[in-house]
Design a protein around this motif. Sequence first.
Motif, PDB file in Angstrom:
ATOM      1  N   GLY A  23       8.179   5.255   0.231  1.00 55.21           N
ATOM      2  CA  GLY A  23       8.004   6.622   0.747  1.00 55.21           C
ATOM      3  C   GLY A  23       6.579   6.873   1.194  1.00 55.21           C
ATOM      4  O   GLY A  23       6.213   7.992   1.571  1.00 55.21           O
ATOM      5  N   LEU A  24       5.756   5.810   1.129  1.00 54.78           N
ATOM      6  CA  LEU A  24       4.323   5.979   1.426  1.00 54.78           C
ATOM      7  C   LEU A  24       3.852   5.013   2.499  1.00 54.78           C
ATOM      8  O   LEU A  24       2.660   4.712   2.607  1.00 54.78           O
ATOM      9  CB  LEU A  24       3.517   5.738   0.129  1.00 54.78           C
ATOM     10  N   HIS A  25       4.770   4.482   3.276  1.00 56.56           N
ATOM     11  CA  HIS A  25       4.382   3.527   4.308  1.00 56.56           C
ATOM     12  C   HIS A  25       3.859   4.243   5.556  1.00 56.56           C
ATOM     13  O   HIS A  25       4.109   5.431   5.759  1.00 56.56           O
ATOM     14  CB  HIS A  25       5.568   2.636   4.682  1.00 56.56           C
ATOM     15  N   LEU A  74      -1.082   9.387  -8.006  1.00 59.83           N
ATOM     16  CA  LEU A  74      -1.101   8.378  -9.073  1.00 59.83           C
ATOM     17  C   LEU A  74      -1.753   7.083  -8.585  1.00 59.83           C
ATOM     18  O   LEU A  74      -2.423   6.377  -9.340  1.00 59.83           O
ATOM     19  CB  LEU A  74       0.347   8.104  -9.542  1.00 59.83           C
ATOM     20  N   TRP A  75      -1.544   6.760  -7.278  1.00 57.18           N
ATOM     21  CA  TRP A  75      -2.094   5.520  -6.726  1.00 57.18           C
ATOM     22  C   TRP A  75      -3.607   5.464  -6.836  1.00 57.18           C
ATOM     23  O   TRP A  75      -4.180   4.387  -6.903  1.00 57.18           O
ATOM     24  CB  TRP A  75      -1.662   5.334  -5.269  1.00 57.18           C
ATOM     25  N   ASN A  76      -4.279   6.619  -6.875  1.00 57.20           N
ATOM     26  CA  ASN A  76      -5.741   6.608  -7.020  1.00 57.20           C
ATOM     27  C   ASN A  76      -6.165   6.432  -8.474  1.00 57.20           C
ATOM     28  O   ASN A  76      -7.247   5.945  -8.760  1.00 57.20           O
ATOM     29  CB  ASN A  76      -6.343   7.936  -6.532  1.00 57.20           C
ATOM     30  N   ASP A 112      -3.906   5.230 -11.216  1.00 63.06           N
ATOM     31  CA  ASP A 112      -3.265   4.125 -11.937  1.00 63.06           C
ATOM     32  C   ASP A 112      -2.343   3.400 -10.946  1.00 63.06           C
ATOM     33  O   ASP A 112      -1.124   3.583 -10.952  1.00 63.06           O
ATOM     34  CB  ASP A 112      -2.477   4.680 -13.139  1.00 63.06           C
ATOM     35  N   SER A 113      -2.972   2.599 -10.103  1.00 61.86           N
ATOM     36  CA  SER A 113      -2.202   1.960  -9.025  1.00 61.86           C
ATOM     37  C   SER A 113      -1.173   0.966  -9.590  1.00 61.86           C
ATOM     38  O   SER A 113      -0.116   0.757  -9.000  1.00 61.86           O
ATOM     39  CB  SER A 113      -3.130   1.273  -8.024  1.00 61.86           C
ATOM     40  N   SER A 114      -1.478   0.370 -10.746  1.00 63.34           N
ATOM     41  CA  SER A 114      -0.509  -0.579 -11.320  1.00 63.34           C
ATOM     42  C   SER A 114       0.781   0.143 -11.706  1.00 63.34           C
ATOM     43  O   SER A 114       1.886  -0.338 -11.458  1.00 63.34           O
ATOM     44  CB  SER A 114      -1.096  -1.264 -12.553  1.00 63.34           C
ATOM     45  N   ILE A 135       6.450   1.558 -10.526  1.00 62.87           N
ATOM     46  CA  ILE A 135       7.530   2.531 -10.280  1.00 62.87           C
ATOM     47  C   ILE A 135       8.135   2.358  -8.891  1.00 62.87           C
ATOM     48  O   ILE A 135       9.348   2.403  -8.714  1.00 62.87           O
ATOM     49  CB  ILE A 135       6.972   3.974 -10.426  1.00 62.87           C
ATOM     50  N   ARG A 136       7.283   2.164  -7.898  1.00 68.38           N
ATOM     51  CA  ARG A 136       7.749   2.252  -6.511  1.00 68.38           C
ATOM     52  C   ARG A 136       8.085   0.893  -5.886  1.00 68.38           C
ATOM     53  O   ARG A 136       8.717   0.822  -4.848  1.00 68.38           O
ATOM     54  CB  ARG A 136       6.722   3.007  -5.641  1.00 68.38           C
ATOM     55  N   LYS A 137       7.632  -0.213  -6.545  1.00 68.50           N
ATOM     56  CA  LYS A 137       7.925  -1.533  -5.960  1.00 68.50           C
ATOM     57  C   LYS A 137       8.589  -2.484  -6.965  1.00 68.50           C
ATOM     58  O   LYS A 137       9.636  -3.055  -6.671  1.00 68.50           O
ATOM     59  CB  LYS A 137       6.630  -2.183  -5.457  1.00 68.50           C
ATOM     60  N   VAL A 138       7.939  -2.680  -8.118  1.00 71.20           N
ATOM     61  CA  VAL A 138       8.395  -3.752  -9.016  1.00 71.20           C
ATOM     62  C   VAL A 138       9.779  -3.446  -9.600  1.00 71.20           C
ATOM     63  O   VAL A 138      10.687  -4.286  -9.538  1.00 71.20           O
ATOM     64  CB  VAL A 138       7.356  -4.000 -10.145  1.00 71.20           C
TER      65      VAL A 138
HETATM   66  S1  SF4 Z   1       3.225   1.664  -4.676  1.00 70.82           S
HETATM   67 FE1  SF4 Z   1       1.303   0.531  -4.965  1.00 70.82          FE
HETATM   68  S2  SF4 Z   1       0.591   0.177  -2.884  1.00 70.82           S
HETATM   69 FE2  SF4 Z   1       2.115   1.843  -2.788  1.00 70.82          FE
HETATM   70  S3  SF4 Z   1       0.947   3.792  -3.003  1.00 70.82           S
HETATM   71 FE3  SF4 Z   1       1.580   3.167  -5.032  1.00 70.82          FE
HETATM   72  S4  SF4 Z   1      -0.215   2.001  -5.779  1.00 70.82           S
HETATM   73 FE4  SF4 Z   1      -0.393   2.088  -3.578  1.00 70.82          FE
END
Ligand code: SF4
Length: 238
Positions: free
Chosen positions: A74-76, A116-118, A120-122, A127-130
């Motif tokens: 949702g953030l591309h 949150l990405w700023n 705690d990016s992990s 949440i959004r990829k792994v």
């Molecule tokens: S999923 Fe990862 S790469 Fe995408 S906004 Fe969040 S921290 Fe950044």
Amino acid sequence: MTTAVTYQYWKSNSEAFSCDDQTKGARKVLEWAYHHYPSEKLVYASSFGAEAIVLIDLIYEVQHDAHIVFLDTGLHFPETYEVIDKIETRFHSLKIERIVPKLSLDEQTKEYGSVLWNRDSSRCCQIRKVIPLQEALNTKEAWISGLRKEQSPLRADTEFINKDEKFKNIKICPLIHWTWEDVWMYIKERDLPYNRLHDQQYPSIGCLPCTKPAAGNKDSREGRWSGSSKTECGLHTR
Ligand code: SF4
């Protein structure tokens, strides 16, 4: 065939994947993969970056209706969604599935606070990829990835076929021997659509908040999580 058995099979047959053809072994690896696994058990997890465009073209030649997943955080960038639309038009028989995280961005903000990405990016990547990829792979035996050895020290020991302990799966990487120049020569020769941001100093393109243009030092991962020590979103780390 179990993950361990497949891996052993690959180890004892690795000479079959000679990398002296025009695709540096990629086509043979893909032919093996789509012959070895039932199509519903094999998926390509695509970022739709430059390597992905090459891989999609090669996969299409081998398996017209291959299953491809895109982790839609949702953030591309709008340019990323544009190139997906173009690929869908050009390779219309491929099954391209956009996978969204269980938490919407609003729900993520309510639960973890804004941006949150700023902070705690992990966790954000988890949440959004792994987790979405883990769920997509639960019903698969193997997945394909566009990793190349020269991309980074962490990726240098990638093989064509890898035991993926993280996702309890087999990870197939047909492009390991390709250089950045090989990727672009192929895209131009085949006149393939690609993300327009690559023409604006973005070698690697992820989510908009975490991707900056590169300064031009030829690091193909430059610009990702710029200013932090993070170099991977967690899909390719153990
Ligand atoms: S999923 Fe990862 S790469 Fe995408 S906004 Fe969040 S921290 Fe950044």
